[in-house]
Design an enzyme around this catalytic site. Structure first.
Site, short mmCIF file in Angstrom:
data_model
loop_
_atom_site.label_atom_id
_atom_site.label_comp_id
_atom_site.label_asym_id
_atom_site.label_seq_id
_atom_site.Cartn_x
_atom_site.Cartn_y
_atom_site.Cartn_z
N ARG A 18 18.19 79.45 15.08
CA ARG A 18 18.74 80.64 14.43
C ARG A 18 19.15 80.34 12.99
O ARG A 18 18.91 81.14 12.08
CB ARG A 18 19.92 81.18 15.24
CG ARG A 18 19.48 81.92 16.51
CD ARG A 18 20.64 82.07 17.49
NE ARG A 18 20.30 82.91 18.64
CZ ARG A 18 19.59 82.49 19.69
NH1 ARG A 18 19.10 81.25 19.72
NH2 ARG A 18 19.33 83.31 20.70
N GLY A 86 9.38 78.36 22.60
CA GLY A 86 9.50 79.77 22.91
C GLY A 86 10.55 80.45 22.04
O GLY A 86 10.34 81.57 21.55
N THR A 156 13.95 87.92 29.36
CA THR A 156 14.48 86.85 28.55
C THR A 156 15.27 87.48 27.41
O THR A 156 14.83 88.45 26.79
CB THR A 156 13.37 85.94 27.98
OG1 THR A 156 13.94 85.10 26.95
CG2 THR A 156 12.23 86.73 27.38
N SER A 157 16.43 86.93 27.15
CA SER A 157 17.27 87.46 26.08
C SER A 157 16.62 87.31 24.71
O SER A 157 17.00 87.98 23.75
CB SER A 157 18.61 86.72 26.07
OG SER A 157 18.41 85.34 25.77
N GLN A 158 15.63 86.44 24.62
CA GLN A 158 14.98 86.20 23.33
C GLN A 158 14.28 87.45 22.80
O GLN A 158 14.13 87.61 21.59
CB GLN A 158 14.01 85.03 23.45
CG GLN A 158 14.73 83.71 23.65
CD GLN A 158 13.81 82.56 24.04
OE1 GLN A 158 12.63 82.77 24.30
NE2 GLN A 158 14.34 81.36 24.07
N ASP A 300 18.32 78.00 32.05
CA ASP A 300 17.91 76.64 31.68
C ASP A 300 18.63 75.58 32.50
O ASP A 300 18.21 74.42 32.53
CB ASP A 300 18.18 76.40 30.19
CG ASP A 300 17.18 77.11 29.30
OD1 ASP A 300 16.12 77.54 29.81
OD2 ASP A 300 17.45 77.25 28.09
N GLN A 323 13.81 84.84 36.11
CA GLN A 323 13.20 84.57 34.81
C GLN A 323 12.90 83.09 34.60
O GLN A 323 12.16 82.73 33.69
CB GLN A 323 14.09 85.10 33.68
CG GLN A 323 15.38 84.32 33.41
CD GLN A 323 16.56 84.80 34.22
OE1 GLN A 323 16.42 85.21 35.37
NE2 GLN A 323 17.76 84.74 33.64
N LYS A 327 9.52 80.33 32.13
CA LYS A 327 9.92 79.40 31.07
C LYS A 327 8.73 78.49 30.77
O LYS A 327 7.58 78.88 30.91
CB LYS A 327 11.17 78.62 31.52
CG LYS A 327 12.39 79.51 31.73
CD LYS A 327 12.87 80.14 30.44
CE LYS A 327 14.11 80.97 30.61
NZ LYS A 327 14.61 81.54 29.35
N ARG A 372 13.19 70.05 30.69
CA ARG A 372 14.38 70.16 31.53
C ARG A 372 14.14 69.62 32.94
O ARG A 372 15.04 69.05 33.57
CB ARG A 372 14.89 71.60 31.55
CG ARG A 372 15.24 72.09 30.16
CD ARG A 372 16.14 73.29 30.13
NE ARG A 372 16.23 73.84 28.79
CZ ARG A 372 16.98 73.35 27.80
NH1 ARG A 372 17.71 72.28 28.01
NH2 ARG A 372 16.98 73.92 26.60
#
Length: 417
Positions: A18, A86, A156-158, A300, A323, A327, A372
Site C-alpha cells: 500500500r 495477488g 477477498t477484501s482486495q 492467511d 476464500q 489464495k 504459508r
C-alpha cells in the site's frame, strides 16, 4: 538472567505494498522505512519501475526513496509482471487505469489461476476499458476512470481495497456496494492509509457501502512500516506447540493488521499472550485446548492454525474461510492433504477444516508453491519425530525471505534453554 528467545519480524507486506502504490501514484518523492523486501514486494516495485517510478534504498536514511515524479511519462502500452503477488495485482489494477494508457497485468501460473473477473467488471462500470482472459490474467486496463455505481461481491477484501484506492483518482464520485465482504480488517488497513492521505470518503460501519469523492489525489508519504503479523503468526504458532515462551518483536499492538487476531485464537487455546515494549510475548501451555473458530477475517492464518491444531488435546474446527480456496492454492484442500500424510485425523469442510487429536509421524509433504503452507509445515516439524520433509521451500521468499534462517536460529535457542 532472562533466556527467553527473541525474534524480530520484518515489515508488513500488506502495508509495504500500500505504501509503494500510494507513493507511486502521488507523483512525488516519498520515504519509506522498514519496507519489506520479498518476492511479492519486489514484483510490485519492478512493476512500478516499468511505469517510470524510481525506487532506491538510501543507506544514510535507512529507507527506500520512491521518486514518482516521472510516473507514466513516455511509457506507451506496457506489460507488468506481478509474479505471485495477488495484493500487488488487485491493488494496482485500478490505479494503473489513471495513467490513460493500455496497461497489461500478468503473473506466474498461480497468479493467473486467481479470479479477477468481478473486479474487471467493476472497473468497466466506472469507465475503464478492460480486456481479461475469461475472468483471469492476463488483463489489460485503460482509463480514465469516470466514477459511478458499483455492486460487487468481495470474497477477498482486495477487491474493495482496490476500488477504494483507485476511486480517489476517478473524475467523479464512486459509490460501492458489497453484498458479500470477507477479510474486513484488511479494508480497515486501506482506510487507515486513506485517512493518512486526508481522502474524502464515507463508509458504513460494516464496510459494505462506501462513497469516494472523485477528483482527488495522493500525496507523498514519509512513514515507517510496522512488523508483519502474518509473518509473526508462524512464531506465535511455534510458541504454542513448543510450550515455551518466545518474545516476538517489531510489532505494533495498535496496528490494523487482521492477523493480529491469531493471538486471540491462541489465547483461547490456552496460550499466554502478553504485550511488551516493542512486541508481544507468547507462551504455549502444557496442553493446547480445542475449540471452534470463525477465521473469516484471517484466511492467511489457516495454514499455521491448522498446524497448531494438530497438537491440541481436543477437536479444533476452523470455519467460515471458504476464500482460502482461492489464495495461492486451495489452502483448505492442500492443508488437509499434507496433514493426512503426517497421520493427522482431518476432515475437509466446504469452508474449513476439522482437526482431531492425532499422533504425527515423519512424511514428505508438498509445499504447493505456497509460502504459508511451507512455513506452517516447517513450524509443525518441531513437534514431529524425524521432522517433516518439504518438497520445495523456495516460495517462502514471497513474504519472508529470512524465515528459515530465523527459524533455525530460534530452534537452537529453544533446545538450549
Amino acid at each position: 538472567m532472562d533466556t527467553t528467545p527473541v525474534i524480530w519480524i520484518p515489515g508488513s507486506k500488506s502495508h509495504s505494498i500500500r505504501a509503494l502504490l500510494i507513493a507511486a501514484f502521488s507523483r512525488g518523492v516519498s520515504v519509506v522505512r522498514n519496507l519489506l523486501v520479498s518476492s511479492d514486494t519486489v514484483s510490485t516495485m519492478e512493476a512500478l519501475e516499468r511505469l517510470n517510478v524510481s525506487i532506491a534504498y538510501d543507506e544514510k536514511r535507512h529507507a527506500h526513496v520512491i521518486d514518482a515524479t516521472g510516473l507514466g511519462n513516455g511509457i506507451g502500452d506496457v506489460t507488468l509482471d506481478l509474479g505471485n503477488s495477488g495484493t500487488g495485482t488487485y491493488l494496482l489494477m485500478g490505479l494503473a487505469a489513471s495513467l490513460g494508457t493500455r496497461v497489461t497485468i500478468t503473473g506466474d501460473d498461480s497468479l493467473r489461476s486467481r479470479p479477477v473477473g468481478p473486479l474487471a467488471d467493476a472497473y468497466r462500470r466506472i469507465g475503464a476499458e478492460v480486456e481479461d482472459s475469461n475472468g483471469y490474467l492476463p488483463l489489460t486496463i485503460k482509463g480514465p476512470l469516470k466514477g459511478g455505481n458499483v455492486v460487487i461481491d468481495c470474497p477477498t477484501s482486495q477487491y474493495l481495497s482496490s476500488l477504494l484506492l483507485a476511486s480517489v483518482l476517478a473524475d467523479g464520485d464512486t459509490m460501492i456496494k458489497c453484498p458479500i465482504l470477507f477479510e474486513k480488517p484488511y479494508v480497515g488497513m486501506t482506510l487507515g492509509w486513506l485517512d493518512g492521505q486526508d481522502i474524502r470518503y464515507s463508509i458504513s460501519d460494516d464496510y459494505r457501502e462506501a462513497v469516494v469523492r472523485g477528483g482527488q489525489s495522493f500525496k507523498p508519504v514519509d512513514t515507517t512500516i510496522s512488523g508483519d503479523f502474518s509473518s509473526a503468526s508462524f512464531f506465535f504458532g511455534l510458541a504454542a506447540i513448543s510450550g515455551r515462551r518466545i518474545d516476538i518483536m517489531g510489532l505494533d499492538r495498535n496496528d490494523s493488521q487482521g492477523d493480529k487476531r491469531v493471538l486471540e485464537v491462541l489465547g483461547k487455546m490456552g496460550c499466554t499472550v502478553d504485550w511488551i515494549e516493542g512486541g508481544v510475548s507468547v507462551e504455549g501451555p502444557g496442553r493446547l485446548k480445542g475449540g471452534s473458530f470463525d477465521i473469516n477475517d484471517i484466511p492467511d492464518a489457516l495454514p499455521i492454525l491448522s498446524a497448531v491444531a494438530t497438537q491440541a488435546s481436543e477437536e479444533v474446527v476452523l470455519s467460515n474461510v471458504a476464500q482460502a480456496r482461492i489464495k495461492e492454492t486451495d489452502r483448505i484442500r492442500c492443508m488437509r492433504e499434507d496433514l493426512e500424510l503426517l497421520g493427522a485425523d482431518v476432515v475437509e469442510l466446504e469452508d474449513g477444516l476439522v482437526i482431531r487429536p492425532s499422533r504425527l509421524h515423519h512424511a514428505e509433504v508438498k509445499g504447493y508453491d505456497d509460502h504459508r503452507i511451507i512455513m506452517a509445515m516447517a513450524i509443525l516439524s518441531y513437534r514431529v519425530d524425524g521432522g517433516i520433509s518439504i518438497d520445495d521451500v523456495s516460495k517462502a521468499d514471497v513474504t519472508f525471505p529470512t524465515f528459515f534462517s530465523l527459524y533455525d536460529g530460534l530452534k537452537k535457542e529453544l533446545e538450549n534453554v
